[in-house]
Design a protein around this motif. Structure first.
Motif, PDB file in Angstrom:
ATOM      1  N   ALA A 127      39.887  52.142  29.354  1.00  0.00           N
ATOM      2  CA  ALA A 127      39.204  50.684  29.362  1.00  0.00           C
ATOM      3  C   ALA A 127      40.445  49.841  30.107  1.00  0.00           C
ATOM      4  O   ALA A 127      41.697  50.001  29.836  1.00  0.00           O
ATOM      5  CB  ALA A 127      38.910  50.085  28.147  1.00  0.00           C
ATOM      6  N   ALA A 128      39.936  48.838  30.798  1.00  0.00           N
ATOM      7  CA  ALA A 128      41.073  48.118  31.594  1.00  0.00           C
ATOM      8  C   ALA A 128      40.354  46.706  31.932  1.00  0.00           C
ATOM      9  O   ALA A 128      39.435  46.542  32.015  1.00  0.00           O
ATOM     10  CB  ALA A 128      41.651  48.709  33.111  1.00  0.00           C
ATOM     11  N   THR A 129      41.455  45.601  31.635  1.00  0.00           N
ATOM     12  CA  THR A 129      41.128  44.156  31.674  1.00  0.00           C
ATOM     13  C   THR A 129      41.384  43.848  33.056  1.00  0.00           C
ATOM     14  O   THR A 129      42.259  43.497  33.727  1.00  0.00           O
ATOM     15  CB  THR A 129      41.735  43.213  30.813  1.00  0.00           C
ATOM     16  OG1 THR A 129      41.526  43.863  29.545  1.00  0.00           O
ATOM     17  CG2 THR A 129      41.562  41.802  30.925  1.00  0.00           C
ATOM     18  N   SER A 130      40.144  43.765  33.796  1.00  0.00           N
ATOM     19  CA  SER A 130      40.114  43.118  35.160  1.00  0.00           C
ATOM     20  C   SER A 130      39.844  41.791  35.070  1.00  0.00           C
ATOM     21  O   SER A 130      40.538  40.947  34.212  1.00  0.00           O
ATOM     22  CB  SER A 130      39.255  43.839  36.136  1.00  0.00           C
ATOM     23  OG  SER A 130      37.857  43.778  35.771  1.00  0.00           O
ATOM     24  N   ASP A 173      35.148  48.500  32.530  1.00  0.00           N
ATOM     25  CA  ASP A 173      35.809  47.463  33.390  1.00  0.00           C
ATOM     26  C   ASP A 173      35.666  46.354  32.558  1.00  0.00           C
ATOM     27  O   ASP A 173      34.523  45.987  32.549  1.00  0.00           O
ATOM     28  CB  ASP A 173      35.108  47.467  34.577  1.00  0.00           C
ATOM     29  CG  ASP A 173      35.661  46.326  35.850  1.00  0.00           C
ATOM     30  OD1 ASP A 173      36.568  45.819  35.156  1.00  0.00           O
ATOM     31  OD2 ASP A 173      35.242  46.448  36.734  1.00  0.00           O
ATOM     32  N   ILE A 174      36.652  45.980  32.082  1.00  0.00           N
ATOM     33  CA  ILE A 174      36.428  44.519  31.143  1.00  0.00           C
ATOM     34  C   ILE A 174      36.514  43.417  32.182  1.00  0.00           C
ATOM     35  O   ILE A 174      37.696  43.088  32.696  1.00  0.00           O
ATOM     36  CB  ILE A 174      37.348  44.571  29.992  1.00  0.00           C
ATOM     37  CG1 ILE A 174      37.259  45.591  29.132  1.00  0.00           C
ATOM     38  CG2 ILE A 174      37.175  43.230  29.295  1.00  0.00           C
ATOM     39  CD1 ILE A 174      38.712  45.812  28.334  1.00  0.00           C
ATOM     40  N   GLN A 175      35.695  42.437  32.364  1.00  0.00           N
ATOM     41  CA  GLN A 175      35.813  41.413  33.226  1.00  0.00           C
ATOM     42  C   GLN A 175      35.434  40.020  32.431  1.00  0.00           C
ATOM     43  O   GLN A 175      34.461  39.372  32.243  1.00  0.00           O
ATOM     44  CB  GLN A 175      34.659  41.401  34.173  1.00  0.00           C
ATOM     45  CG  GLN A 175      34.889  42.700  35.199  1.00  0.00           C
ATOM     46  CD  GLN A 175      34.291  42.657  36.444  1.00  0.00           C
ATOM     47  OE1 GLN A 175      33.399  41.605  36.610  1.00  0.00           O
ATOM     48  NE2 GLN A 175      34.157  43.510  37.374  1.00  0.00           N
ATOM     49  N   PRO A 176      36.909  39.554  31.950  1.00  0.00           N
ATOM     50  CA  PRO A 176      36.544  38.074  31.147  1.00  0.00           C
ATOM     51  C   PRO A 176      36.518  36.919  32.307  1.00  0.00           C
ATOM     52  O   PRO A 176      36.813  36.941  33.445  1.00  0.00           O
ATOM     53  CB  PRO A 176      38.042  38.148  30.590  1.00  0.00           C
ATOM     54  CG  PRO A 176      38.603  39.352  30.777  1.00  0.00           C
ATOM     55  CD  PRO A 176      37.932  39.909  31.844  1.00  0.00           C
ATOM     56  N   GLY A 177      35.866  35.800  31.728  1.00  0.00           N
ATOM     57  CA  GLY A 177      36.054  34.781  32.306  1.00  0.00           C
ATOM     58  C   GLY A 177      37.128  33.612  31.956  1.00  0.00           C
ATOM     59  O   GLY A 177      38.257  34.465  31.726  1.00  0.00           O
ATOM     60  N   PHE A 178      37.073  32.753  31.362  1.00  0.00           N
ATOM     61  CA  PHE A 178      38.331  32.013  30.832  1.00  0.00           C
ATOM     62  C   PHE A 178      38.489  32.272  29.460  1.00  0.00           C
ATOM     63  O   PHE A 178      37.585  32.119  28.510  1.00  0.00           O
ATOM     64  CB  PHE A 178      37.927  30.470  30.995  1.00  0.00           C
ATOM     65  CG  PHE A 178      38.125  30.202  32.643  1.00  0.00           C
ATOM     66  CD1 PHE A 178      39.170  30.266  33.319  1.00  0.00           C
ATOM     67  CD2 PHE A 178      36.868  29.522  33.038  1.00  0.00           C
ATOM     68  CE1 PHE A 178      39.052  29.968  34.919  1.00  0.00           C
ATOM     69  CE2 PHE A 178      36.821  29.044  34.481  1.00  0.00           C
ATOM     70  CZ  PHE A 178      38.188  29.287  35.240  1.00  0.00           C
ATOM     71  N   ILE A 179      39.450  32.779  29.100  1.00  0.00           N
ATOM     72  CA  ILE A 179      39.864  33.004  27.763  1.00  0.00           C
ATOM     73  C   ILE A 179      41.108  32.194  27.454  1.00  0.00           C
ATOM     74  O   ILE A 179      41.963  32.048  28.139  1.00  0.00           O
ATOM     75  CB  ILE A 179      40.388  34.319  27.333  1.00  0.00           C
ATOM     76  CG1 ILE A 179      39.440  35.617  28.053  1.00  0.00           C
ATOM     77  CG2 ILE A 179      40.657  34.774  25.983  1.00  0.00           C
ATOM     78  CD1 ILE A 179      37.904  35.445  27.309  1.00  0.00           C
ATOM     79  N   LYS A 180      41.294  31.865  26.270  1.00  0.00           N
ATOM     80  CA  LYS A 180      42.179  30.715  25.773  1.00  0.00           C
ATOM     81  C   LYS A 180      43.327  31.421  25.447  1.00  0.00           C
ATOM     82  O   LYS A 180      44.073  31.599  24.240  1.00  0.00           O
ATOM     83  CB  LYS A 180      41.718  29.812  24.479  1.00  0.00           C
ATOM     84  CG  LYS A 180      42.616  28.595  24.027  1.00  0.00           C
ATOM     85  CD  LYS A 180      42.270  27.875  22.969  1.00  0.00           C
ATOM     86  CE  LYS A 180      42.762  26.525  22.829  1.00  0.00           C
ATOM     87  NZ  LYS A 180      42.193  25.587  21.901  1.00  0.00           N
ATOM     88  N   THR A 181      44.121  32.015  26.631  1.00  0.00           N
ATOM     89  CA  THR A 181      45.404  32.182  26.506  1.00  0.00           C
ATOM     90  C   THR A 181      46.299  31.581  27.619  1.00  0.00           C
ATOM     91  O   THR A 181      46.046  30.777  28.108  1.00  0.00           O
ATOM     92  CB  THR A 181      45.610  33.982  26.785  1.00  0.00           C
ATOM     93  OG1 THR A 181      44.924  34.133  28.022  1.00  0.00           O
ATOM     94  CG2 THR A 181      44.307  34.699  26.179  1.00  0.00           C
ATOM     95  N   LEU A 213      32.039  45.450  31.006  1.00  0.00           N
ATOM     96  CA  LEU A 213      31.964  44.254  29.991  1.00  0.00           C
ATOM     97  C   LEU A 213      32.069  42.660  30.621  1.00  0.00           C
ATOM     98  O   LEU A 213      33.049  42.665  31.176  1.00  0.00           O
ATOM     99  CB  LEU A 213      32.799  44.345  29.069  1.00  0.00           C
ATOM    100  CG  LEU A 213      32.711  45.682  28.031  1.00  0.00           C
ATOM    101  CD1 LEU A 213      33.817  45.734  26.867  1.00  0.00           C
ATOM    102  CD2 LEU A 213      31.166  45.711  27.314  1.00  0.00           C
ATOM    103  N   TYR A 214      31.229  41.874  30.607  1.00  0.00           N
ATOM    104  CA  TYR A 214      31.571  40.565  31.062  1.00  0.00           C
ATOM    105  C   TYR A 214      31.900  39.622  29.307  1.00  0.00           C
ATOM    106  O   TYR A 214      31.047  39.920  28.545  1.00  0.00           O
ATOM    107  CB  TYR A 214      30.388  40.086  31.497  1.00  0.00           C
ATOM    108  CG  TYR A 214      29.754  40.369  32.764  1.00  0.00           C
ATOM    109  CD1 TYR A 214      30.710  40.376  33.983  1.00  0.00           C
ATOM    110  CD2 TYR A 214      28.796  41.218  32.998  1.00  0.00           C
ATOM    111  CE1 TYR A 214      30.355  40.948  35.366  1.00  0.00           C
ATOM    112  CE2 TYR A 214      28.509  41.853  34.026  1.00  0.00           C
ATOM    113  CZ  TYR A 214      29.265  41.592  35.110  1.00  0.00           C
ATOM    114  OH  TYR A 214      28.919  42.312  36.440  1.00  0.00           O
ATOM    115  N   ILE A 215      33.297  39.007  29.638  1.00  0.00           N
ATOM    116  CA  ILE A 215      33.455  38.513  28.294  1.00  0.00           C
ATOM    117  C   ILE A 215      33.699  36.870  28.708  1.00  0.00           C
ATOM    118  O   ILE A 215      34.533  36.675  29.435  1.00  0.00           O
ATOM    119  CB  ILE A 215      34.933  39.108  27.915  1.00  0.00           C
ATOM    120  CG1 ILE A 215      34.698  40.609  27.497  1.00  0.00           C
ATOM    121  CG2 ILE A 215      35.573  38.455  26.753  1.00  0.00           C
ATOM    122  CD1 ILE A 215      33.557  40.960  26.680  1.00  0.00           C
TER     123      ILE A 215
END
Length: 238
Positions: A127-130, A173-181, A213-215
């Motif tokens: 798994a990878a965070t794109s 494929d991990i596809q985040p939007g805005f995360i509080k980081t 994954l959409y996060i």
């Protein structure tokens, strides 16, 4: 006991995922550039967390991976979570260079190694965070969007390769939007998710062996819109 390596686990999503896997009785190998933060993480779960300190832009990626796998006694899951992104409106070469070294070079070397390792083992999961930014180019951070698109396409290529090899090697494929980081920069952010919520959804999605994954989940709608918007409209907002 299942074994996972999380590349880039000293803060944010990576750190929260390390806590989740350790709490669920996985043996967890964590990596990062800052030894003090790795040691602090290990103290939280001394029986479940092992560490390896290295920078993915260096020349020791594979040696460190081999060492960590040996310490764990094998590997079932690799999560590549190292990432770099800065606004580059003036097209700053140093920003673009660092983005490419981490999001493309480091990612490719480590994921390539992991895939070949899993081929020999006959199974595994990567798994990878794109990013949601992988879908289209962006004038504010061109190299970031391009590097995340590279990650997504590389993972898709490995997914097809695993299918052709007829091996149970899963790609997420991990596809985040805005995360509080600290990675979340710029104005106009919306649907900003807390780190614990994002990590929980990632953990569940990986467990279910999701392809993408959409996060958080609502970003699926944004992804659809970004795919269908004509370039004439998109270039006014990208």
């Amino acid at each position: 006991m299942n074994k996972v390596i999380i590349i880039g686990a000293t803060s944010g999503i990576g750190k929260e995922l390390a806590h989740l896997y350790a709490a669920n009785d996985w043996l967890v190998g964590v990596t990062g550039r800052r030894r003090a933060l790795l040691d602090s993480l290990q103290k939280d779960f001394p029986d479940n967390i092992l560490t390896e300190c290295f920078d993915v832009t260096g020349d020791e990626n594979i040696d460190c991976m081999k060492n960590l796998i040996q310490q764990l006694g094998g590997l079932d899951l690799l999560i590549y979570n190292s990432g770099y992104g800065e606004p580059s409106e003036s097209l700053d070469w140093e920003i673009d260079k660092n983005t490419t070294l981490i999001n493309v070079n480091g990612f490719t070397e480590i994921v390539n190694f992991a895939f070949n390792y899993f081929v020999l083992e006959g199974k595994g999961h990567i798994a990878a965070t794109s990013s949601i930014a992988a879908i289209r180019g962006n004038s504010f951070a061109p190299a970031y969007s391009a590097s995340k698109a590279y990650m997504s396409n590389y993972l898709e290529g490995l997914y097809i390769k695993a299918h052709k090899l007829k091996l149970p090697i899963y790609l997420t494929d991990i596809q985040p939007g805005f995360i509080k980081t600290k990675m979340a920069k710029g104005n106009g952010q919306f649907w900003v998710a807390p780190v614990d919520k994002a990590a929980a959804q990632i953990y569940t999605g990986i467990k279910k062996k999701r392809r993408k994954l959409y996060i958080t989940k609502r970003w699926r709608l944004v992804a659809w819109l970004m795919n269908v918007l004509p370039i004439g409209i998109y270039k006014k907002i990208g």
